[in-house]
Write an enzyme that holds these catalytic residues in place. Structure first.
Site, mmCIF file in Angstrom:
data_model
loop_
_atom_site.group_PDB
_atom_site.id
_atom_site.type_symbol
_atom_site.label_atom_id
_atom_site.label_comp_id
_atom_site.label_asym_id
_atom_site.label_seq_id
_atom_site.Cartn_x
_atom_site.Cartn_y
_atom_site.Cartn_z
ATOM 1 C CB SER A 224 -34.618 8.264 42.482
ATOM 2 O OG SER A 224 -35.672 7.592 41.700
ATOM 3 C CG HIS B 106 -33.800 9.389 46.901
ATOM 4 N ND1 HIS B 106 -32.674 9.792 46.303
ATOM 5 C CD2 HIS B 106 -34.255 8.470 46.168
ATOM 6 C CE1 HIS B 106 -32.535 8.763 45.379
ATOM 7 N NE2 HIS B 106 -33.337 7.971 45.336
ATOM 8 C CD GLU C 280 -30.083 12.150 47.437
ATOM 9 O OE1 GLU C 280 -29.236 13.084 46.805
ATOM 10 O OE2 GLU C 280 -30.857 11.576 46.845
ATOM 11 C CG ASN D 22 -29.627 8.619 42.092
ATOM 12 O OD1 ASN D 22 -28.765 7.779 42.443
ATOM 13 N ND2 ASN D 22 -30.640 8.106 42.134
#
Ligand code: 3H9
Length: 710
Positions: free
Chosen positions: A421, A442, A454, A492
């Site tokens: 991540s 991801h 992702e 993120n």
């Protein structure tokens, strides 16, 4: 996105007519989905005139060319100046036809498409047809008589269910409901439709108007259904506009003559059309279709894949394995030892056992799925696998060691993916002999449930591997977003910034409970502190510790979260975090001790708390999100603003009716967002640095949406 209408009046007529015996065959042919653009509306109205004025015509049959009957109004026309005839008038024209009109349905008959079919006098559908009124998902209501005809046809309860959920109803159910009159015996829509029309003619059937149907005859039952729907909508759709108007429109269908009800429906429809929710939801509709349009998909074809490998049987690895198994793919999972692979298998089985316990899966079906699962402690089991996803501990050296093994055992051309991540995927790729095959996938936890994927594209990866990842996403029914390599990728990375903004707000005077409430009132299911309690405070704590060595010593740092984690308060799993969860409760209660910690940290930082209104909280929270979103686009981490929007809609609970953070920014106005950021920068210029892209767009008088155009 700015959209051109799919068809214009100048286009070739997308509605053709042809005499088949005594039946006028009217074919709607407006690819890709036969949307009811202006030319189709004109064509349909003209076809009714032609049918009535031609003595050789005894009945009319409407069909759709291609894969669908009619998918609805042309969504691309919304927001543009209206062009007559309006769809409600077209449906009324069909219904008023003095000769029987039959709709023969295959594929999708949705929204205005179903309204056209209900304007017709008789309906037949092939077994695979899907009928529905999905307008609510676009912030609308059925605006071409649908709110008036559907309850008259199928009753208030079924009509409200269809209109409030927008779900697709299969042909068999449609027959049961009375939405259609006949289920076709074969898939040949045209032949079935013609035969049905002939049969009706032979039996002397004439026009039969839906406006006269008796579905609302039981007034008490209708009233009860409306009241139940009203109460349910107040509870479930408190942020939304159109569901409440749908209930009001059905009330009008019960209380008023058809024409008056339809007038009200029109008013409600225009109110919905004008609402920012409609703009947000239609933006989301197109964004999730545009997001798969990436340069690599145009440049290369995906590599074929039939088998999946997963390294690691923890929560993430098991979730990924379940996602692949659910898509019908065989999965080989590798773990380092017998104990770990037993745990990996147990993690996979646990998901299916849960479904069996709830009665949503049979034990036999579970056994059939598990027959496609193989656990192993030997990397050599990956020798024939087409695509491997690594989901081991987040540590670059550990991941590199896994990739060295994959490099050794996998066949040439196998796609090698990492589920990291935040780690540097370029570094992972560079550590093996085939960087062209390495990509980031991801997944979000729980990986078998969360829709977002992702797809992280490192510098050396070949285009066909990127195309393969998008193909995998489609197979797994995920919503893929292409992201570049950076710490946190799209989602993120942006999250880290607006979480900091929330922490700053808290230290400056807002309580975590005020912030959560403001964010919920904006439309999120949960606020950031609730999310932290759900995910586990230890996760964010680990991230903060990881980033500590590279943190700018001049940057503001709020210690409250660390103080809470130091006490072992990690959220729901430990019974307390930002909130208290007595006896395993899932909804938290405010914790005075947390507020005391906040107070103490304010004192240490020399801050005198001030109060923030909900609006002030949201302005800062959203400005931080939007500004980092702009940076992510500016640096090419996201291809377009819409990619940021889709990421937040599918991975972070952003309210869909606002379209996503970048669409929301356009709604607020970029000059306003920039002015806010500049104002906040007076207090903390390091944190609030306006994104160069935001500044440029404001200078040029442009929107984020202007960058979404191809
Ligand atoms: C309505 O009807 C209001 C009325 O009550 C009242 C009016 C007064 N318009 O989804 P796909 C495009 S509201 C324009 O990938 P699939 C789509 O963007 C409408 N364009 O295909 C895509 O374009 P591109 C209520 C539309 O096979 C291409 O068609 N109806 C429309 O996976 C293919 O689409 C709906 O909400 C449209 N209505 O799924 C139904 N629909 O190729 C919306 C699609 O450039 N549509 N496009 O990317 C759907 O649910 C699906 O498209 C459908 C096909 C199930 C039909």
């Amino acid at each position: 996105m700015a959209h051109e209408p799919a068809s214009t009046a100048a286009d070739a007529n997308p509605v053709t007519t042809e005499l088949r015996g005594k039946i006028l065959l009217v074919t709607v042919d407006n690819p890709p989905v036969n949307a009811l653009g202006v030319a189709v509306r004109r064509g349909l109205a003209a076809a009714m005139d032609a049918a009535e004025s031609n003595a050789a015509v005894s009945a009319v049959l409407i069909v759709g060319a291609g894969r669908n009957f009619i998918a609805g109004a042309d969504i691309r026309e919304f927001g543009l100046p209206p062009q007559p005839p309006a769809l409600p008038d077209v449906c009324n024209r069909i219904e008023a036809c003095r000769k029987p009109v039959i709709a023969a349905i295959h594929g999708a008959a949705l929204g205005g498409g179903l309204e056209v079919a209900m304007g017709a006098h008789y309906r037949i559908a092939v077994a695979s047809a899907k009928l529905g009124l999905p307008e609510v998902q676009l912030g609308l209501l059925p605006g071409a008589g649908g709110t008036q005809r559907t309850p008259r046809l199928v009753g208030a309860a079924a009509a409200l269910d269809m209109m409030l959920t927008g779900r697709h109803v299969g042909a068999a159910e449609a027959l049961k409901l009375g939405l259609i009159d006949r289920l076709a015996q074969s898939d040949d829509t045209l032949a079935e439709g013609l035969a049905y029309a002939q049969e009706l003619l032979a039996s002397g059937a004439g026009p039969r108007r839906t406006r006269d149907a008796a579905g609302l005859a039981d007034r008490d039952a209708s009233r009860a259904a409306i009241e139940a729907a009203r109460a349910d909508t107040a509870k479930k759709s408190r942020h939304l506009f159109s569901p409440h108007r749908i209930v009001d429109a059905v009330q009008a269908a019960l209380d008023k003559p058809f024409d008056e009800g339809q007038k009200l429906e029109r008013q409600f429809f225009l109110q919905c059309l004008d609402s920012p929710q409609r703009a947000g939801l239609i933006h989301a509709f197109f964004a999730e279709r545009e997001v798969v349009k990436i340069p690599e998909a145009a440049a290369a074809r995906p590599r074929p894949f039939k088998t999946i490998g997963v390294v690691g049987g923890g929560t993430m690895g098991a979730g990924i394995a379940v996602a692949a198994l659910d898509a019908g793919l065989p999965v080989t999972m590798v773990e380092r030892d017998d104990v770990s692979i037993a745990r990996g298998r147990a993690n996979v089985e646990k998901v299916y056992d849960g479904l069996v316990a709830k009665g949503r899966m049979t034990a036999e079906a579970k056994a059939a799925v598990m027959a496609r699962y193989t656990g192993s402690t030997d990397y050599a089991s990956f020798a024939d696998v087409d695509l491997v996803i690594e989901a081991v501990f987040e540590d670059l050296e550990v991941k590199k060691a896994v990739f060295a093994e994959l490099d050794r055992v996998c066949k040439p051309g196998a796609v090698l993916a990492t589920n990291t991540s935040y780690l540097d995927i370029d570094a992972i790729a560079a550590s093996i002999s085939r960087p062209q095959d390495v990509i980031g996938l991801h997944f979000f936890s729980p990986a078998n449930i969360m829709k977002l994927l992702e797809i992280v594209v490192p510098a050396k990866v070949s285009a066909d591997v990127v195309a393969t990842a998008f193909e995998l996403a489609k197979k797994l029914k995920k919503v893929p977003v292409r992201a570049g390599v950076c710490d946190g990728f799209i989602g993120n990375r942006i999250l880290a910034v607006y979480r900091q903004a929330a922490d700053h707000l808290m230290e400056d005077g807002a309580s975590p409970y005020d912030i959560d409430a403001a964010v919920r009132n904006f439309g999120y299911p949960m606020g950031p502190f609730q999310v932290s309690d759900l995910a586990g405070g230890d996760i964010g704590w680990a991230t903060r510790k990881r980033k500590a060595p590279t943190r700018d010593p001049k940057a503001r740092y709020v210690h409250v979260a660390d103080r809470i984690c130091e006490r072992g308060w990690f959220g729901q799993k430990t019974g307390r975090g930002w909130y208290l969860y007595p006896q395993g409760a899932r909804t938290g209660q405010p914790d005075p001790e947390v507020l005391a910690i906040v107070d103490e940290e304010r004192k240490k930082a020399g801050i005198t708390p001030r109060s923030f209104t909900e609006e002030e909280i949201l302005r800062r929270y959203m400005a931080a999100m939007i500004n980092e979103g702009a940076n992510v686009v500016h640096q090419g981490i996201a291809l377009r603003p819409l990619d940021v929007d889709v990421t937040f809609l599918y991975g972070y609970g952003f309210p869909r009716f606002r379209g996503g953070p970048m669409k929301y920014a356009d709604t607020v106005g970029l000059p306003q967002v920039l002015a806010d950021i500049r104002e906040f920068a007076k207090e903390d210029p390091l944190f609030w640095q306006p994104s160069p892209l935001l500044v440029k767009l404001v200078e040029e008088g442009k929107t984020f949406d202007s960058l979404n155009k191809a």
